[in-house]
Design a protein around this motif. Structure first.
Motif, PDB file in Angstrom:
ATOM      1  N   LYS A 193     -18.017  13.303  34.468  1.00 60.85           N
ATOM      2  CA  LYS A 193     -17.866  13.074  33.040  1.00 60.85           C
ATOM      3  C   LYS A 193     -17.995  11.575  32.733  1.00 60.85           C
ATOM      4  O   LYS A 193     -17.441  10.742  33.446  1.00 60.85           O
ATOM      5  CB  LYS A 193     -16.461  13.575  32.670  1.00 60.85           C
ATOM      6  N   THR A 194     -18.743  11.225  31.689  1.00 56.15           N
ATOM      7  CA  THR A 194     -18.939   9.813  31.366  1.00 56.15           C
ATOM      8  C   THR A 194     -18.213   9.369  30.101  1.00 56.15           C
ATOM      9  O   THR A 194     -18.091   8.187  29.845  1.00 56.15           O
ATOM     10  CB  THR A 194     -20.437   9.490  31.203  1.00 56.15           C
ATOM     11  N   LYS A 195     -17.763  10.331  29.290  1.00 56.39           N
ATOM     12  CA  LYS A 195     -16.966   9.973  28.111  1.00 56.39           C
ATOM     13  C   LYS A 195     -16.094  11.146  27.695  1.00 56.39           C
ATOM     14  O   LYS A 195     -16.327  12.275  28.100  1.00 56.39           O
ATOM     15  CB  LYS A 195     -17.833   9.456  26.966  1.00 56.39           C
ATOM     16  N   GLU A 226     -10.451  15.268  22.667  1.00 61.13           N
ATOM     17  CA  GLU A 226      -9.649  14.402  23.536  1.00 61.13           C
ATOM     18  C   GLU A 226      -9.409  13.047  22.874  1.00 61.13           C
ATOM     19  O   GLU A 226      -8.297  12.511  22.918  1.00 61.13           O
ATOM     20  CB  GLU A 226     -10.347  14.205  24.890  1.00 61.13           C
ATOM     21  N   LEU A 227     -10.444  12.525  22.236  1.00 63.50           N
ATOM     22  CA  LEU A 227     -10.304  11.238  21.540  1.00 63.50           C
ATOM     23  C   LEU A 227      -9.305  11.345  20.391  1.00 63.50           C
ATOM     24  O   LEU A 227      -8.524  10.423  20.153  1.00 63.50           O
ATOM     25  CB  LEU A 227     -11.662  10.747  21.029  1.00 63.50           C
ATOM     26  N   ILE A 248     -13.516   3.994  28.905  1.00 66.45           N
ATOM     27  CA  ILE A 248     -14.516   3.597  29.891  1.00 66.45           C
ATOM     28  C   ILE A 248     -14.070   2.256  30.478  1.00 66.45           C
ATOM     29  O   ILE A 248     -13.817   1.297  29.755  1.00 66.45           O
ATOM     30  CB  ILE A 248     -15.916   3.473  29.251  1.00 66.45           C
ATOM     31  N   CYS A 249     -13.948   2.210  31.802  1.00 66.46           N
ATOM     32  CA  CYS A 249     -13.475   1.009  32.495  1.00 66.46           C
ATOM     33  C   CYS A 249     -14.452  -0.145  32.279  1.00 66.46           C
ATOM     34  O   CYS A 249     -15.659   0.009  32.495  1.00 66.46           O
ATOM     35  CB  CYS A 249     -13.310   1.298  33.987  1.00 66.46           C
ATOM     36  N   VAL A 250     -13.919  -1.306  31.859  1.00 65.50           N
ATOM     37  CA  VAL A 250     -14.777  -2.466  31.619  1.00 65.50           C
ATOM     38  C   VAL A 250     -15.339  -3.051  32.922  1.00 65.50           C
ATOM     39  O   VAL A 250     -16.343  -3.744  32.902  1.00 65.50           O
ATOM     40  CB  VAL A 250     -14.042  -3.585  30.830  1.00 65.50           C
ATOM     41  N   ASP A 251     -14.679  -2.763  34.048  1.00 70.73           N
ATOM     42  CA  ASP A 251     -15.144  -3.296  35.331  1.00 70.73           C
ATOM     43  C   ASP A 251     -16.113  -2.363  36.053  1.00 70.73           C
ATOM     44  O   ASP A 251     -17.129  -2.808  36.583  1.00 70.73           O
ATOM     45  CB  ASP A 251     -13.950  -3.585  36.253  1.00 70.73           C
ATOM     46  N   SER A 284      -8.999   7.666  34.101  1.00 67.86           N
ATOM     47  CA  SER A 284      -8.361   8.987  34.162  1.00 67.86           C
ATOM     48  C   SER A 284      -7.498   9.238  32.925  1.00 67.86           C
ATOM     49  O   SER A 284      -6.891   8.324  32.373  1.00 67.86           O
ATOM     50  CB  SER A 284      -7.510   9.119  35.422  1.00 67.86           C
ATOM     51  N   LYS A 285      -7.474  10.495  32.523  1.00 62.25           N
ATOM     52  CA  LYS A 285      -6.697  10.877  31.348  1.00 62.25           C
ATOM     53  C   LYS A 285      -5.213  10.571  31.558  1.00 62.25           C
ATOM     54  O   LYS A 285      -4.534  10.117  30.636  1.00 62.25           O
ATOM     55  CB  LYS A 285      -6.898  12.368  31.049  1.00 62.25           C
TER      56      LYS A 285
END
Length: 128
Positions: free
Chosen positions: A6-8, A13-14, A97-100, A106-107
């Motif tokens: 999953k990418t987003k 969920e949002l 989404i992780c900036v690094d 993870s939820k």
């Protein structure tokens, strides 16, 4: 059939994250108001003290308490700003989404720290 990564997060969920963040902002703003009230009340100690050294000790304790309250208020304001920035990321589609690493955070981590911008792996790697 391989499980696709999953990418987003989905719209629902949002919405769940948004509700959590709005609730945390509300509570944090209430706490900040309490801290500000405590800071304003700070000078209301009794002035009928005749022993001068006791007065000096109390003034020192009052000053220390005020400094602590100021630090807590500043920390609380920063927390509110971070939560509000998370709302912006929800709106612009970059939330979770992780900036690094660019991978989905993870939820569970987002439920615990909804304003985070790093996955737990990236955060731990940063500490090394």
């Amino acid at each position: 059939m391989g499980k696709e990564e999953k990418t987003k997060y989905t719209e629902s969920e949002l919405k769940e994250f948004e509700a959590l963040i709005l609730d945390k902002i509300d509570k944090a703003k209430n706490e900040l108001s309490e801290l500000k009230r405590s800071l304003q009340k700070g000078g209301d100690s009794g002035e009928d003290i005749t022993n001068n050294s006791t007065k000096v000790l109390e003034d020192g304790a009052d000053t220390l308490e005020k400094e602590n309250l100021n630090q807590l208020a500043a920390r609380q304001q920063k927390f509110i700003n971070n939560l509000e920035n998370a709302l912006v990321r929800i709106k612009n589609g970059t939330y979770g989404i992780c900036v690094d690493t660019g991978k989905l955070i993870s939820k569970e981590r987002l439920m615990a720290v909804p304003h985070t911008m790093q996955s737990i792996e990236a955060k731990l790697a940063q500490r090394k």
